[in-house]
Design a protein around this motif. Structure first.
Motif, short mmCIF file in Angstrom:
data_model
loop_
_atom_site.label_atom_id
_atom_site.label_comp_id
_atom_site.label_asym_id
_atom_site.label_seq_id
_atom_site.Cartn_x
_atom_site.Cartn_y
_atom_site.Cartn_z
N GLY A 1 35.89 -6.94 12.80
CA GLY A 1 35.85 -7.10 11.21
C GLY A 1 36.94 -7.88 10.65
N GLY A 2 37.45 -7.46 9.48
CA GLY A 2 38.66 -8.21 8.72
C GLY A 2 37.96 -9.18 7.62
N PRO B 1 39.42 5.61 12.47
CA PRO B 1 39.94 4.49 11.85
C PRO B 1 39.21 3.07 11.84
CG PRO B 1 41.50 5.54 13.51
CD PRO B 1 39.86 6.08 13.58
N ASP B 2 39.23 2.39 10.79
CA ASP B 2 38.71 1.18 10.64
C ASP B 2 38.82 0.10 11.95
OD1 ASP B 2 37.40 1.94 8.43
OD2 ASP B 2 38.90 0.66 6.93
N ASN B 3 40.19 0.50 12.51
CA ASN B 3 40.45 -0.69 13.83
C ASN B 3 39.86 -0.19 14.92
OD1 ASN B 3 42.11 1.62 13.78
ND2 ASN B 3 44.13 0.44 14.33
N LYS B 4 39.30 0.76 14.89
CA LYS B 4 38.68 1.66 16.20
C LYS B 4 37.01 1.66 15.91
CE LYS B 4 42.38 2.28 18.38
NZ LYS B 4 42.87 1.47 19.50
N THR B 5 36.38 1.27 14.93
CA THR B 5 34.99 1.46 14.74
C THR B 5 34.33 0.73 15.73
OG1 THR B 5 35.42 1.27 12.22
CG2 THR B 5 33.22 0.63 13.04
N ASP B 6 34.48 -0.45 16.21
CA ASP B 6 33.82 -1.19 17.13
C ASP B 6 33.83 -0.33 18.48
OD1 ASP B 6 33.16 -3.16 15.54
OD2 ASP B 6 34.41 -4.69 16.46
N ASP B 7 35.06 0.07 18.82
CA ASP B 7 35.05 0.91 20.15
C ASP B 7 34.35 2.07 20.03
OD1 ASP B 7 36.85 -0.94 21.23
OD2 ASP B 7 38.67 -0.02 20.72
N LEU B 8 34.45 2.64 18.77
CA LEU B 8 33.74 3.96 18.84
C LEU B 8 32.07 3.90 18.94
CD1 LEU B 8 35.71 5.77 15.89
CD2 LEU B 8 35.92 6.25 18.40
N ALA C 1 27.63 -1.12 12.23
CA ALA C 1 28.76 -0.85 13.29
C ALA C 1 28.10 -1.22 14.60
CB ALA C 1 29.02 0.75 13.26
N ALA C 2 26.85 -1.17 14.96
CA ALA C 2 26.32 -1.61 16.18
C ALA C 2 26.44 -3.25 16.04
CB ALA C 2 24.94 -1.07 16.41
N VAL C 3 26.00 -3.77 14.86
CA VAL C 3 26.09 -5.16 14.95
C VAL C 3 27.59 -5.79 15.12
CG1 VAL C 3 25.98 -7.15 13.35
CG2 VAL C 3 24.11 -5.62 13.33
N SER C 4 28.57 -4.98 14.61
CA SER C 4 30.12 -5.44 14.85
C SER C 4 30.50 -5.34 16.10
CB SER C 4 30.81 -4.64 14.02
OG SER C 4 32.06 -5.00 14.04
N ASN C 5 29.96 -4.43 16.71
CA ASN C 5 30.33 -3.92 18.40
C ASN C 5 29.72 -4.88 19.30
OD1 ASN C 5 30.79 -2.67 20.90
ND2 ASN C 5 28.66 -1.99 20.77
N GLU C 6 28.45 -5.31 18.86
CA GLU C 6 27.65 -6.44 19.80
C GLU C 6 28.16 -7.80 19.47
OE1 GLU C 6 23.72 -6.16 21.55
OE2 GLU C 6 23.15 -5.18 19.65
#
Length: 742
Positions: free
Chosen positions: A41-42, A131-138, A161-166
Motif C-alpha cells: 500500500g501507501g 494494523p495497516d502495515n500487516k494487511t497483506d500478511d493477514l 486486501a486480496a488484490v494488494s496481497n497478490e
C-alpha cells in the motif's frame, strides 16, 4: 579531499579493505531483516478526507469488506443441503478468526446483493482486522487457509486486501526473475567491455555492496517509519546500476593511466582526483532528484526517496573508498584474466563519438532537428494522458483476486462493491436530516442508489432499508453507501465524488467522503498540489550542483532543457504503450490510466540518471576547456573520450531496468521499460547529438557566468587542479573547429 582518499588507499590498503569487509558483513546482517519491515500500500494521502473517512469507518463500522469470498457450489445450487452445510461451516470458521471481522454471509443473510444474477454463485464478505502495515500478511494467511476446494463448495478470494496481497507477492517474484536476468547479462557485458575477468568483477563488487547497504538502510528506516515493499525495485536496479557505473568510471580511468605508462600511485591519484569528483557530483545530482519525492505525503513515494538516496550515497561512497583500495591492491593485475581475443587494455577513447560530435557541430541545426522531431513525436501522447491508481487490472488475468473482482462486476447485481462511494456523517444527526441528505445525494447525476440507516434512496425516492440498514447507524456517526451507475467511466466517477462533497452535510454533522474514487481524487490532488514544489526543488538543486561543477549558469539551463525533453519522450512512449494499449500482446498487460505515483517516480529517477550522464560527459569537456581548448575542440575531445564510457554505462544500467519488463504487474513493467528507455535516449540522442549541437550554437556563451557568481565558483566550486591532476591529451579538433589557445 580526493587526494586524501587516494593517499589513504595507497598507504592503508589492507586496513581499508578489512574495515570495508567488516562493514559489508554488518550491512548484510541488517539487510536480511529489511523485508520484514516493508509494507504494502501507501498510495493514499493519510491526511486526505478519504483517508480520514476510512479510519472512521474502520473504527465505528468494522471497516469495509476488503475481502470477498466468491463461493461456487457444486451443481450451482447454493441452497442444497451439502452447500449450505459447507457454507455455514466456512462462515463460522471465518467469524472465529481473530484477524477477521464484520463477516456477512449469504447463508446468514440471503440478500440479492450476495447472489449472482443467475443464482449459481454467492458471496461471503469480511474485513481484515489488524494494523495497516500487516494487511497483506493477514490477507495471505486467511486466503491461503480458506480458499480452494472445500467439499461441496469452491472458494476464491477477491477484494482490495486480496488484490494488494497478490500484487505484493507477484512483485517479489518479478524482482527475483529480474535479478536472474539482469545479473548474468550484466556480468557478460562487463567481461566483453573490459576484456578482463578481474576488471569485470570489480564493478559487480561495488554494485553488490551498494545493494546490501541500501537494504540495511531500509531496515533502519523501516523500523522508524512506513516504507513500501515496492522500494526493493529501485534498490536493486539503482544499486546494481549506479554501483557498476561509478566503478566502471574509476576502473576505466585507472587502466587508462596504466596504459599511458603511469606508475600505480600516480594512476590511482589521477583517477580519484578526476573520476572521483565526477562521481561525487553525479551522486549528488541523482540524490537531489530523488529527494524531491519527500515532499509528497504518500509513503509509497517517500519510500523511494529513502531507498534511492540511500543506494546512491552508498554506491558513491563504496566507489570512492573501497574501489581505490582494491585498485591499489591489484595494481597492474587489474588486467589479469584477459580474454584471448581482447587487447591488453581498453581505454575510453571512442573516435566514432568524436566524429559524430564533429559532424553535428559542423551542421548543428540540420543534425539536431531530426532528433528533436523524434523526441517530440514520442512525447506527443502526453497531451492525452490520464491518471489513476492501481486496481486489480495491474495483475495478470490469471490472478485469482482479479478474476473474482471481474466476476463481481459482471455477474452480481451490485457490481463491484469496491466502487461504492462511502460517506460518513459524524455528529448528532436526526433521522429526518439524514433522510433529506440521502435524498439529495440520490438525485445527483451518476448515482444509482444511496443506502442509509433510514432506508434506500434512488432518484429522490425512498424505500425501506435492507436487513443490514441498522448497522449503518451509530450514536455519533452514520454511514451512507452511494452506489454509482455502472456506466460511469473513471472521470465521471471522480466528478461525482466532487459533487457529493459539494452537497451540504446534514445539520449538526460533518461529512467525509471515502471509497476508491475518493481516494483517487485525493491522491491526484496531493500529487498535483506538491508537484510544482518537487519540480522546483529538482531544478534548483540541479542548477546549483551543475553550477558548482562547471562554473557556468548556461550549462545547467542547457542540461535541464535537454534532459526534460528526453524524459518527456520516454514518458510519452509509456503512455502510448500502457494507456493506449499498444504492445499488449507482447507485454501481456491490460491498458489502463497511467499510475499517478509511479509516473512521478519514473520522472524523478530518470531525471536523476540523465544528470548522471550529464556529469560524466561535462566533466571531460570541462577538463579540456579549463586547460585552454576552445569550445569546439573541448566538446569533440570530451565526447570522444566519454562516448564509449557513457554508452557502456547506459547499456548496463538500462539492462537492470529493462529486466523489469518481464514483470507481471503492469506498473512495474511501465517503470522498468520507461526508465530504461529514458536512459538510452539520454545517452544516445541527447549526449551524441543534442549536446554538441547546443554547445556549438551557444559557443563561448556556454561557459558564461556573471562576475559575482564566477568569484563564488572560484571559492566554492571544485576544480581538478586542486588535486594536482593533469588532463589527458584530448582528441584533436577537426579542421575548421579551432585549435588550442596559446
Amino acid at each position: 579531499m580526493f587526494s586524501k582518499i587516494s593517499r589513504l588507499a595507497l598507504a592503508r590498503t589492507r586496513l581499508v579493505l578489512i574495515l570495508s569487509a567488516v562493514a559489508v558483513v554488518a550491512m548484510g546482517a541488517l539487510a536480511v531483516g529489511a523485508f520484514g519491515k516493508l509494507q504494502g500500500g501507501g498510495f493514499d494521502d493519510p491526511g486526505a478526507p478519504s483517508s480520514k473517512a476510512k479510519t472512521l469507518i474502520d473504527q465505528d463500522f468494522g471497516g469495509s469488506a476488503d475481502l470477498v469470498f466468491l463461493i461456487t457450489p457444486a451443481g450451482g445450487q447454493p441452497d442444497s443441503a451439502a452447500a449450505t452445510a459447507a457454507g455455514r461451516t466456512l462462515t463460522a470458521d471465518l467469524k472465529k478468526e481473530p484477524t477477521v471481522d464484520n463477516v456477512v454471509s449469504y447463508w446468514d443473510t440471503p440478500a440479492s446483493s450476495l447472489t449472482s444474477k443467475d443464482g449459481t454463485k454467492v458471496l461471503i464478505l469480511a474485513g481484515i482486522n489488524g494494523p495497516d502495515n500487516k494487511t497483506d500478511d493477514l490477507a495471505k494467511t486467511i486466503t491461503d487457509r480458506y480458499t480452494g476446494d472445500r467439499g461441496a463448495i469452491t472458494v476464491q478470494a477477491g477484494g482490495s486486501a486480496a488484490v494488494s496481497n497478490e500484487v505484493t507477492s507477484q512483485v517479489t517474484k518479478d524482482l527475483e526473475l529480474a535479478e536472474l536476468i539482469a545479473v548474468p547479462i550484466t556480468t557478460i557485458l562487463l567481461v566483453l567491455i573490459f576484456g578482463s575477468l578481474v576488471a569485470a568483477v570489480l564493478p559487480l563488487v561495488i554494485g553488490t555492496v551498494a545493494v546490501a547497504g541500501a537494504f540495511a538502510e531500509l531496515y533502519v528506516v523501516g523500523s522508524i517509519t512506513d516504507v513500501s515493499v515496492f522500494a526493493i525495485n529501485i534498490t536493486t536496479a539503482l544499486g546494481l546500476g549506479l554501483g557498476i557505473d561509478y566503478a566502471l568510471l574509476l576502473v576505466n580511468r585507472f587502466r587508462e593511466g596504466l596504459a599511458a605508462g603511469q606508475e600505480v600511485p600516480e594512476a590511482l591519484h589521477r583517477t580519484v582526483a578526476t573520476a572521483g569528483k565526477t562521481i561525487a557530483f553525479s551522486a549528488s545530482t541523482v540524490a537531489a532528484a530523488l529527494a524531491a519525492l519527500l515532499v509528497f505525503p504518500q509513503f509509497f513515494l517517500r519510500s523511494f526517496a529513502y531507498a534511492g538516496i540511500g543506494v546512491v550515497v552508498i554506491a558513491g561512497l563504496s566507489a570512492l573508498i573501497i574501489m581505490p583500495a582494491m585498485l591499489a591492491a591489484l595494481g597492474h593485475r587489474v588486467n589479469a584474466g584477459r580474454l584471448p581475443w581482447a587487447s591488453a587494455t581498453r581505454g575510453s577513447e571512442a573516435p566514432l563519438w568524436g566524429r559524430i560530435a564533429a559532424t553535428v557541430m559542423r551542421r548543428p541545426l540540420l543534425t539536431a532537428l531530426p532528433a528533436v522531431v523524434v523526441l517530440v513525436a514520442l512525447a506527443s501522447p502526453l497531451f492525452n494522458v490520464s491518471f489513476g491508481t492501481p486496481d486489480e487490472r495491474v495483475l495478470p488475468t490469471s490472478a485469482q483476486s482479479r478474476s473474482v473482482d471481474e466476476i463481481l462486476a459482471a455477474d452480481f447485481p451490485g457490481g463491484d462493491s469496491s466502487s461504492d462511494i462511502q460517506v460518513i456523517a459524524t455528529g448528532a444527526v436526526s433521522d429526518s436530516a439524514l433522510g433529506t441528505y440521502a435524498t439529495t445525494l440520490s438525485k445527483l447525476p451518476g448515482v444509482e442508489n444511496v443506502a442509509a440507516s433510514t432506508g434506500n434512496y434512488a432518484a429522490g425516492t425512498r424505500s425501506d432499508g435492507g436487513p443490514s440498514a441498522a448497522g449503518l447507524a451509530k450514536p455519533t456517526a452514520h454511514l451512507l453507501t452511494v452506489t454509482e451507475n455502472p456506466t460511469l467511466n473513471s472521470d465521471d466517477a471522480q466528478s461525482l465524488v466532487r459533487d457529493i462533497r459539494a452537497v451540504a452535510a446534514p445539520a449538526g454533522a460533518t461529512a467525509l467522503v471515502g471509497g476508491d474514487d475518493a481516494q483517487l481524487v485525493d491522491s491526484k490532488h496531493a500529487i498535483a498540489t506538491r508537484l510544482p514544489l518537487a519540480v522546483g526543488l529538482v531544478a534548483v538543486t540541479t542548477f546549483i550542483l551543475l553550477f558548482l561543477f562547471t562554473g557556468s549558469v548556461v550549462q545547467p539551463i542547457r542540461a535541464l532543457v535537454l534532459n526534460t525533453l528526453s524524459l518527456c519522450a520516454a514518458i510519452g512512449a509509456m503512455v502510448w504503450i500502457f494507456q493506449d494499449g499498444h504492445l499488449t500482446g507482447l507485454l501481456g498487460f491490460t491498458p489502463m490510466p497511467m499510475d499517478t505515483s509511479m509516473t512521478v517516480l519514473m520522472f524523478c529517477v530518470a531525471f536523476g540518471l540523465s544528470m548522471d550522464y550529464e556529469v560524466f560527459v561535462t566533466s571531460r569537456i570541462k577538463e579540456l576547456h579549463d586547460h585552454g581548448y576552445d569550445n569546439a575542440s573541448a566538446v569533440t575531445g570530451g565526447l570522444g573520450r566519454t562516448g564509449r564510457l557513457v554508452t557502456m554505462a547506459a547499456v548496463l544500467l538500462a539492462v537492470s531496468f529493462f529486466a523489469f519488463g518481464t514483470a507481471k504487474v503492469n506498473f512495474i513493467q511501465m517503470f522498468g521499460l520507461g526508465s530504461g528507455l529514458a536512459i538510452l535516449l539520454d545517452a544516445v540522442v541527447v549526449r551524441a547529438i543534442l549536446v554538441p549541437a547546443a554547445m556549438r550554437v551557444l559557443g563561448n556563451a556556454a561557459w558564461y557566468a556573471p562576475p559575482a557568481l564566477r568569484r563564488l565558483h572560484e571559492r566554492a566550486g571544485l576544480t581538478d587542479t586542486d588535486d594536482g591532476a593533469s588532463v589527458p591529451q584530448p582528441t584533436p579538433a577537426p579542421a575548421g573547429h579551432g585549435h588550442r589557445r596559446a
